[in-house]
Design a protein around this motif. Structure first.
Motif, PDB file in Angstrom:
ATOM      1  N   TYR A  65      36.096  42.660  44.291  1.00 28.78           N
ATOM      2  CA  TYR A  65      37.169  42.263  44.512  1.00 28.78           C
ATOM      3  C   TYR A  65      37.170  41.336  45.742  1.00 28.78           C
ATOM      4  CZ  TYR A  65      38.205  47.393  45.567  1.00 28.78           C
ATOM      5  OH  TYR A  65      38.613  48.809  44.939  1.00 28.78           O
TER       6      TYR A  65
ATOM      7  N   TYR B 287      42.603  42.355  45.854  1.00 22.73           N
ATOM      8  CA  TYR B 287      42.718  42.745  44.636  1.00 22.73           C
ATOM      9  C   TYR B 287      41.774  42.639  44.050  1.00 22.73           C
ATOM     10  CZ  TYR B 287      44.866  41.228  40.220  1.00 22.73           C
ATOM     11  OH  TYR B 287      45.570  41.126  39.014  1.00 22.73           O
TER      12      TYR B 287
ATOM     13  N   LEU C 106      47.919  34.113  42.004  1.00 21.96           N
ATOM     14  CA  LEU C 106      48.356  35.172  42.680  1.00 21.96           C
ATOM     15  C   LEU C 106      49.777  34.527  44.015  1.00 21.96           C
ATOM     16  CD1 LEU C 106      45.811  36.825  41.962  1.00 21.96           C
ATOM     17  CD2 LEU C 106      45.567  37.745  43.968  1.00 21.96           C
TER      18      LEU C 106
ATOM     19  N   SER D 110      47.591  44.476  36.533  1.00 23.24           N
ATOM     20  CA  SER D 110      45.908  44.078  35.928  1.00 23.24           C
ATOM     21  C   SER D 110      45.830  44.681  34.473  1.00 23.24           C
ATOM     22  CB  SER D 110      45.010  44.931  36.501  1.00 23.24           C
ATOM     23  OG  SER D 110      43.941  45.084  36.010  1.00 23.24           O
TER      24      SER D 110
ATOM     25  N   VAL E 115      50.419  40.290  43.570  1.00 24.00           N
ATOM     26  CA  VAL E 115      49.247  39.885  42.718  1.00 24.00           C
ATOM     27  C   VAL E 115      49.541  40.782  40.760  1.00 24.00           C
ATOM     28  CG1 VAL E 115      47.256  40.762  44.505  1.00 24.00           C
ATOM     29  CG2 VAL E 115      48.543  42.237  42.948  1.00 24.00           C
TER      30      VAL E 115
ATOM     31  N   TYR F 152      51.728  37.837  49.882  1.00 26.64           N
ATOM     32  CA  TYR F 152      50.751  38.442  48.627  1.00 26.64           C
ATOM     33  C   TYR F 152      50.903  39.235  47.713  1.00 26.64           C
ATOM     34  CZ  TYR F 152      49.253  38.530  53.553  1.00 26.64           C
ATOM     35  OH  TYR F 152      49.071  38.239  55.163  1.00 26.64           O
TER      36      TYR F 152
END
Length: 400
Positions: free
Chosen positions: A313, A328, A362, A372, A369, A367
């Motif tokens: 993380y 994240y 990011l 993934s 991201v 905030y």
């Protein structure tokens, strides 16, 4: 009339001329390790993921509109910070865990076979200095590049790669040196932190209880660093006397990050905690548990502090309280990969690498991201599990 026109032309040229780019002269950008740069006025923060194709342990360097990253297999890549697209790459012909620095279009980075200088305009190695492994990130100071080596020597070379400083200290010098007022500070695996003047005279040495892999930071005439004996130390720069120390209960390989305006130092430990202490007396202000080792060195922006953990993380905390603002997990739990690389911040762009071999951008202000890459693998695994479970259930029913 002609004179007025000439003045206006000069003013116009000055307005159009580019502002000199800020150099990235050391690990994490300076003696405080805050790893922050203001973005240019026309810079746009975007979300992206870039495949480095090999684990990233080192901290990136920021210069102009590019981020420079070296992967474990020794491939240097220049990536556009806006688009996340590769501009160029270079095989350094040796593995590397060193963090690069950039000064005036010249990049310096350590490798297993020594220090290399790269011209970022021609994308070529212009010289290399052969020595033992250089895990230490270099420090640029008054036209000299200082760095440590596993051979126990502290070196200083000029911009042409010629040796101007060579001091045998002992142990392996894996930490990144800092230079303040013509004095170099560096730690060694022989448990000692050294203070050496740039004329090679030794001021003092301080012995801890174990190896020093944490790079020193500087604030208010003190030097702060961690040791594998589990302590964080604050020493007087003048004589090496202890101002304070604090037991963090496990090895401290993370390097300290300083907020000189709030009198705070931030550091991680193998205990799994990320701790904020008062730089004046070592009082613990707060501590945040991640549940796994914290090797990453933090970056600072406004009221936020950012670091990675071996649990996979990335954490963004309120620097005053230690409360989580957001986290994240690029590996989406199933494909967790350690984040030992130290993050850097360019304006609102938060950038970091991980052991899976990816580089991420990011938006720390919003905030936000990127999606993934590992998420698709996680979904695929979940689908396979559901299909297998369905087949098993059907077979059981058929038997009945």
């Amino acid at each position: 009339m002609n004179r007025k026109v000439l003045i206006l032309l000069i003013i116009g040229l000055l307005c159009l001329s580019p502002i000199a780019a800020a150099n990235w002269n050391s690990f994490a950008g300076g003696i405080h390790h805050d790893a922050y740069r203001d973005e240019s006025s026309d810079f746009v923060t975007n979300l992206w993921t870039f495949n480095m194709e090999s684990p990233v342990h080192s901290s990136p360097a920021i210069y102009k509109d590019y981020i420079y990253v070296v992967s474990e297999n020794g491939i240097l890549k220049a990536v556009d910070m806006e688009t996340g697209e590769e501009e160029w790459d270079l095989d350094l012909d040796a593995p590397s865990d060193s963090s690069p620095i950039v000064h005036k279009n010249r990049l310096y980075v350590g490798c297993e076979d020594g220090l290399k200088a790269v011209n970022i305009n021609s994308h070529k190695v212009v010289w290399d200095y052969d020595c033992d492994n250089v895990a230490s990130a270099p420090f640029y100071y008054k036209d000299i590049i200082y760095f440590g080596s596993d051979d126990g020597h502290l070196y200083g070379v000029d911009e042409d790669g010629k040796v101007k400083f060579d001091k045998k200290l002992g142990g392996e010098l894996k930490t990144s040196p800092i230079v303040v007022d013509d004095t170099i500070y560096i730690g060694s695996t022989n448990s000692k932190l050294y203070s050496i003047d740039t004329d090679e005279s030794k001021n003092w040495e301080f012995t801890t209880g174990d190896e020093i892999l944490s790079s020193p930071a500087y604030v208010n005439k003190t030097v702060i660093f961690g040791s594998n004996d589990g302590n964080i130390y604050c020493l007087k720069k003048s004589n090496g006397d202890v101002v304070w120390s604090e037991d963090l209960k496990n090895k401290v390989t993370s390097s300290p990050t300083i907020d000189e305006y709030d009198n705070s130092v931030f550091i991680g430990s193998d205990e799994g905690n990320f701790t904020c202490l008062d730089t004046r007396d070592g009082t613990v202000k707060w501590s945040h548990s991640t549940g796994d080792k914290v090797h990453s060195t933090a970056a600072l922006k406004d009221n936020l502090v950012v670091f990675g953990s071996d649990n996979g993380y990335l954490y963004v905390l309120n620097k005053y309280t230690g409360a989580e603002e957001f986290t994240y997990n690029p590996g989406t739990v199933l494909f967790n990969s350690k984040i030992t690389s130290s993050p850097v911040i360019n304006g609102n762009s938060l950038l970091f690498g991980d052991d899976a071999g990816y580089l991420y951008s990011l938006n720390i202000n919003k905030y936000e991201v990127p999606g993934s890459t590992q998420m698709f693998y996680s979904i695929a695994v979940l689908i396979i599990v559901i299909i297998v479970a369905a087949v098993v259930v059907r077979k059981i029913k058929n038997r009945k």
